[in-house]
Design an enzyme around this catalytic site. Structure first.
Site, mmCIF file in Angstrom:
data_model
loop_
_atom_site.group_PDB
_atom_site.id
_atom_site.type_symbol
_atom_site.label_atom_id
_atom_site.label_comp_id
_atom_site.label_asym_id
_atom_site.label_seq_id
_atom_site.Cartn_x
_atom_site.Cartn_y
_atom_site.Cartn_z
ATOM 1 N N HIS A 133 -32.015 10.470 -22.391
ATOM 2 C CA HIS A 133 -31.054 10.866 -21.398
ATOM 3 C C HIS A 133 -31.237 12.072 -21.269
ATOM 4 O O HIS A 133 -31.605 12.766 -22.043
ATOM 5 C CB HIS A 133 -30.041 10.351 -22.084
ATOM 6 C CG HIS A 133 -29.131 8.604 -20.819
ATOM 7 N ND1 HIS A 133 -29.354 8.490 -19.847
ATOM 8 C CD2 HIS A 133 -29.137 7.854 -22.501
ATOM 9 C CE1 HIS A 133 -30.078 7.852 -20.097
ATOM 10 N NE2 HIS A 133 -29.515 6.730 -21.169
ATOM 11 N N ASP A 163 -30.795 17.044 -15.949
ATOM 12 C CA ASP A 163 -30.623 15.454 -15.208
ATOM 13 C C ASP A 163 -30.086 16.267 -13.606
ATOM 14 O O ASP A 163 -31.876 16.313 -12.667
ATOM 15 C CB ASP A 163 -30.060 14.556 -14.568
ATOM 16 C CG ASP A 163 -29.931 13.340 -16.004
ATOM 17 O OD1 ASP A 163 -31.023 13.524 -15.870
ATOM 18 O OD2 ASP A 163 -28.764 13.024 -15.766
#
Length: 376
Positions: A133, A163
């Site tokens: 992540h 991200d």
């Protein structure tokens, strides 16, 4: 100059294979810019999914429901691919190939296709097939280690740095560049390998230059832009709120200390040995008034000071409200599309796509009868 009102990517067709995080955000940005984005949702949805009615990253899109693991699923996606300019997927390396919708499968049907791949680790390397992540990707690039106070754990910047900044935005840049190439004489489609670790590392380019030049210490909270500097940071006010200070240049600093009321006693700003003393003086003054009072003092000046607002407070800021930086659509307050265009303005024209709700419309508009089982 004519204004079309459709966005600069009007006419561009994008297939998005449903995922989470940076892929959907990148596809939302393309949709905001006017592209016709069709999201291929899977039966049952994906992990970490929020209520589709509130998933703003699926605004301005349409959705079809296809089970890629079914016998007919890959063929239905490839039927869309034949008519598309761009495909975006965020599977682990090799998964799209196993499902029958990898780059070779798609380019066999559409050689001009731009195939955008969004991953954390990239398509190759020792960690390529590992889960991850945002926090892990920005950790290994050095970006996370720069954020926060010295002597404390690094501060987690939500998932904005990895991200979205290092991932989504670099994927969009790559897709648009590849699309330009595909549309030139003799150009062809290609694969865009957008890895969050690559994009995040790229974001630190200026800092690496400063390290090489001796102008940046490789430790947290010790530099001009990382909170180490007393005139570039945040300070608590008397009501437990915060003000952000960015008075770097001399003329802005002079205005800052004058309005703060410490111009006479503030030590020389470049005397780093006295930065602790300067920080204490600044902190003490900010603690003497509320955030609203300090906002009134600094608003409209060149002191480079602003209130630290929450997500719910931000849309009400006078400047953001005047610009329409946020918009309300379908009962959801959300950021408006950015950036802005003089001839091809953008807008939020549709709420979050509901999984499978647009299958018939997409089949008709794209001439893809196979989506509804009524064609090949």
């Amino acid at each position: 100059m004519a204004v079309t009102g459709n966005g600069p990517l009007a006419g561009v067709r994008v297939v998005e294979l449903a995922g989470i995080g940076p892929g959907p955000f990148a596809a939302m940005l393309l949709a905001d810019l006017g592209a016709d984005v069709v999201r291929v949702d899977r039966p049952g949805g994906g992990g970490l999914a929020i209520d589709p009615a509130y998933d703003v990253t699926n605004r301005n899109k349409r959705s079809v429901l296809i089970d890629l693991k079914s016998a007919e699923g890959p063929g239905r996606v490839l039927e869309l691919v034949e008519r598309a300019d761009v495909l975006i997927e965020g599977f682990r390396p090799g998964v799209a190939e196993r499902l029958g919708v990898g780059p070779a499968d798609c380019h066999a049907r559409n050689p001009k296709l731009v195939y955008g791949r969004m991953t954390g680790w990239g398509q190759e390397g020792p960690l390529a097939h590992c889960a991850g992540h945002d926090i892990a990707y920005i950790a290994v690039t050095g970006a996370l280690g720069m954020i926060g106070n010295p002597g404390e754990p690094p501060a987690v910047p939500a998932n904005l740095v990895g991200d979205y900044a290092g991932g989504s935005l670099y994927l969009v840049i790559g897709v648009l560049a590849a699309l330009q190439h595909a549309r030139t004489p003799g150009g062809a489609g290609q694969v865009v390998d957008a890895a969050i670790v690559d994009g995040t590392a790229h974001l630190t380019a200026m800092i690496h230059g400063m390290v090489a030049a001796g102008g940046w210490q490789d430790r947290r909270g010790s530099n001009l832009l990382d909170g180490g500097c007393p005139f570039y940071g945040t300070y608590e006010t008397s009501d437990g709120q915060y003000m952000a200070v960015g008075a770097l240049e001399q003329q802005f600093y002079d205005e800052f200390v004058r309005l703060l009321g410490i111009a006479e006693e503030a030590p020389a700003r470049w005397d780093m040995a006295r930065w602790g003393e300067l920080r204490e003086a600044v902190a003490a003054r900010f603690k003497a008034r509320t955030r609203a009072q300090w906002t009134e003092v600094f608003e409209g000046t060149d002191a480079c000071v602003a209130p630290v607002l929450s997500l719910r407070e931000a849309p009400g800021h006078p400047h953001l409200a005047a610009r329409g930086t946020f918009t309300d659509f379908g009962g959801i307050t959300q950021p408006a599309p950015a950036p802005r265009f003089s001839a091809t303005p953008t807008a939020v024209t549709g709420g979050p796509a509901r999984p499978g709700a647009d299958t018939d419309a997409v089949a008709a508009d794209w001439g893809a009868a196979g989506l509804t089982g009524k064609g090949a």
